[in-house]
Design an enzyme around this catalytic site. Sequence first.
Site, PDB file in Angstrom:
ATOM      1  N   ARG A  37      -5.766  28.265  25.695  1.00 29.10           N
ATOM      2  CA  ARG A  37      -6.659  26.289  25.115  1.00 29.10           C
ATOM      3  C   ARG A  37      -8.100  26.224  24.699  1.00 29.10           C
ATOM      4  NH1 ARG A  37      -1.151  22.768  25.398  1.00 29.10           N
ATOM      5  NH2 ARG A  37       0.695  24.885  25.508  1.00 29.10           N
ATOM      6  N   LEU A  65      -5.898  26.175  18.520  1.00 21.10           N
ATOM      7  CA  LEU A  65      -5.294  26.688  17.533  1.00 21.10           C
ATOM      8  C   LEU A  65      -4.842  25.511  16.330  1.00 21.10           C
ATOM      9  CD1 LEU A  65      -3.409  28.746  19.216  1.00 21.10           C
ATOM     10  CD2 LEU A  65      -5.183  29.151  17.860  1.00 21.10           C
ATOM     11  N   HIS A 130      14.043  25.221  32.580  1.00 24.29           N
ATOM     12  CA  HIS A 130      13.086  25.966  33.821  1.00 24.29           C
ATOM     13  C   HIS A 130      14.101  27.056  34.434  1.00 24.29           C
ATOM     14  CE1 HIS A 130       8.895  24.491  33.513  1.00 24.29           C
ATOM     15  NE2 HIS A 130       9.634  23.314  33.891  1.00 24.29           N
ATOM     16  N   ASP A 168      13.187  33.769  35.173  1.00 18.98           N
ATOM     17  CA  ASP A 168      12.001  34.141  34.394  1.00 18.98           C
ATOM     18  C   ASP A 168      10.924  35.492  34.238  1.00 18.98           C
ATOM     19  OD1 ASP A 168      11.484  31.113  33.674  1.00 18.98           O
ATOM     20  OD2 ASP A 168       9.618  30.980  35.645  1.00 18.98           O
TER      21      ASP A 168
END
Length: 394
Positions: A37, A65, A130, A168
């Site tokens: 970003r 974006l 998460h 994860d």
Amino acid sequence: MGPLHGMRVVELASIGPGPMCAMLLADLGAEVWRIDRTEPSGLGVPVAARFDIPGRSRRSVALDLKQPAGVEAARRLIDRADVLIEGWRPGVAERLGLGPADCHARHPGLVYGRMTGYGQSGPMAHTAGHDINYIALAGALHAIGPQGAAAEGPGGAAPVPPLNLVGDYGGGALYLAVGILAALWERQRSGRGQVVDAAMVDGVGSLLAIFHGLAAAGAWHTARRGANLLDGGAPFYATYRTADDRWLAVGALEPKFFAEFARRAGLEPRFVAGQHDRALWPAMRAEIAALVARRTRDEWCDVFEGSDACVTPVLTLEEAAAHPLAAERQAFVDVDGVRHPAPAPRFDRSVPDAPRPPPEPGQDTEALLAEAGYTPPEITTLLASGAARRTIAA
């Protein structure tokens, strides 16, 4: 160089399993371009770039974006890639014009890797979560922790999150990497790319395959922790406190290994004969605990050195990095003054290069735009408009 030398990956910056998957591919030789970003994201645990180990060994371009020019720049970078890694909520990439249909219309051979917690569709697809949430729904979290379960009453022990390794990284990053490599293999026959939909709940469910089988066979108690062979229930597969308040890990599952453990530890012979007699387990555990508590951790390491008793010290991160095994295998490398785990696995011919420092977001913006075909004046225009930026603060 590495076995994946020549593969190019574009990573749309995210947190957790996406960066880890990109690191695994980069470690094995893939060229990774990360699209960051243009402003700090506020996601994850903020650390200086040099400490972001999963972000190592790639280059970074910072694009806005939300601007059409930024999206077009991303598309031109993706056009030059074999693989795209995207870890956003379902629908976000499509709204930005970077979804699979948009990318495949320009680049039919692209392998589009998507990483989510709950999948691209279904009742929870758009729900935030998460690692702890994904492994809870998959059934893994309930099985990890001290003996007992909360359902057994107020005194029941709580499950313990196993860091974020299971969801994860185990069920997420690794499964996405395998899926990407499988899709690249298939592309050699078809010439076409495809979407790899990796959901952490799916990956964790796959990791639990053996336990579903054991439960179906009546060999695993699913309602209780600490009552099974591999969850600390068996006294010969557990951890024990030493005299210096450290810990030993005992993994003497097989009878011959348990016999060796018992001989060196001084355990009563009746426990060797009755290793799998669950009625003996409480007394066996108590005796092992009493024996282990008589010596320090390092003294026990001397006792079991070179044996097949399957006993190891429980090490901290610092101790693990300093252990003779890690030194002999060169398991850690210094990267810009930070200790990094070395790339894994090992290869005897196509040995990967040493990891490179993680980039600052946007530090390669101009170079990567040039590689995407932008001219110097066009790059100047993108920077002036804010659609692209040079290095930004973490």
